[in-house]
Scaffold this motif. Structure first.
Motif, mmCIF file in Angstrom:
data_model
loop_
_atom_site.group_PDB
_atom_site.id
_atom_site.type_symbol
_atom_site.label_atom_id
_atom_site.label_comp_id
_atom_site.label_asym_id
_atom_site.label_seq_id
_atom_site.Cartn_x
_atom_site.Cartn_y
_atom_site.Cartn_z
ATOM 1 N N ARG A 48 0.823 -1.223 0.000
ATOM 2 C CA ARG A 48 0.000 0.000 0.000
ATOM 3 C C ARG A 48 0.850 1.265 0.000
ATOM 4 O O ARG A 48 0.484 2.258 -0.613
ATOM 5 N N ARG A 49 1.977 1.234 0.671
ATOM 6 C CA ARG A 49 2.834 2.425 0.703
ATOM 7 C C ARG A 49 3.380 2.737 -0.689
ATOM 8 O O ARG A 49 3.446 3.898 -1.087
ATOM 9 N N ALA A 50 3.749 1.704 -1.411
ATOM 10 C CA ALA A 50 4.267 1.918 -2.768
ATOM 11 C C ALA A 50 3.161 2.462 -3.674
ATOM 12 O O ALA A 50 3.398 3.384 -4.466
ATOM 13 N N LEU A 51 1.964 1.895 -3.570
ATOM 14 C CA LEU A 51 0.844 2.383 -4.381
ATOM 15 C C LEU A 51 0.494 3.825 -4.032
ATOM 16 O O LEU A 51 0.192 4.632 -4.915
ATOM 17 N N THR A 52 0.551 4.151 -2.742
ATOM 18 C CA THR A 52 0.261 5.522 -2.315
ATOM 19 C C THR A 52 1.300 6.484 -2.878
ATOM 20 O O THR A 52 0.959 7.565 -3.371
ATOM 21 N N ALA A 53 2.568 6.088 -2.843
ATOM 22 C CA ALA A 53 3.626 6.950 -3.381
ATOM 23 C C ALA A 53 3.446 7.176 -4.878
ATOM 24 O O ALA A 53 3.573 8.301 -5.367
ATOM 25 N N VAL A 54 3.113 6.109 -5.611
ATOM 26 C CA VAL A 54 2.892 6.237 -7.052
ATOM 27 C C VAL A 54 1.694 7.150 -7.327
ATOM 28 O O VAL A 54 1.741 7.994 -8.228
ATOM 29 N N ALA A 55 0.629 7.005 -6.540
ATOM 30 C CA ALA A 55 -0.564 7.841 -6.725
ATOM 31 C C ALA A 55 -0.248 9.311 -6.455
ATOM 32 O O ALA A 55 -0.705 10.201 -7.195
ATOM 33 N N VAL A 56 0.532 9.585 -5.425
ATOM 34 C CA VAL A 56 0.896 10.966 -5.101
ATOM 35 C C VAL A 56 1.730 11.577 -6.228
ATOM 36 O O VAL A 56 1.500 12.720 -6.641
ATOM 37 N N ASN B 287 -2.139 8.527 -17.503
ATOM 38 C CA ASN B 287 -0.961 7.937 -16.871
ATOM 39 C C ASN B 287 0.120 8.987 -16.689
ATOM 40 O O ASN B 287 0.095 10.046 -17.304
ATOM 41 N N THR B 288 1.069 8.676 -15.841
ATOM 42 C CA THR B 288 2.129 9.620 -15.520
ATOM 43 C C THR B 288 3.033 9.878 -16.721
ATOM 44 O O THR B 288 3.591 10.968 -16.863
ATOM 45 N N ALA C 39 2.075 15.290 -10.689
ATOM 46 C CA ALA C 39 2.499 15.538 -12.075
ATOM 47 C C ALA C 39 1.329 16.047 -12.919
ATOM 48 O O ALA C 39 1.483 16.984 -13.705
ATOM 49 N N ALA C 40 0.161 15.446 -12.755
ATOM 50 C CA ALA C 40 -1.014 15.880 -13.518
ATOM 51 C C ALA C 40 -1.410 17.309 -13.137
ATOM 52 O O ALA C 40 -1.724 18.126 -14.010
#
Length: 82
Positions: free
Chosen positions: A9-17, A52-53, A22-23
């Motif tokens: 979850r921490r990795a997914l949260t970091a990617v989402a942030v 996507n990023t 960026a958006a």
């Protein structure tokens, strides 16, 4: 991924942030630029940045016209204090 096959979850949260940041920066830059300062349609760049990023990264690398000149006073005011 952890041993159970579920993503961390921490990795997914970091990617989402990173993606949302960026958006948001891409949208702010698009809002302040005229159509002549952007390669292609602004709506397409907005859509690409949301999907996507890599869309945001592509805009920053290729979507902005470097020869368009500096931002106008009105454009700088729209960005806000820096």
């Amino acid at each position: 991924m952890i041993a159970g096959g579920k993503p961390d979850r921490r990795a997914l949260t970091a990617v989402a942030v990173v993606h949302v940041t960026a958006a948001a920066l891409t949208w702010r830059d698009l809002r302040c630029r005229t159509a002549g300062q952007v390669r292609g349609d602004k709506g397409v760049w907005r859509m690409a940045s949301v999907l996507n990023t890599l869309g945001s990264a592509t805009y920053w690398l290729f979507g902005r016209r470097q020869d368009a000149g500096p931002l106008t006073h009105t454009q700088k005011r729209a960005i806000g204090p820096q």
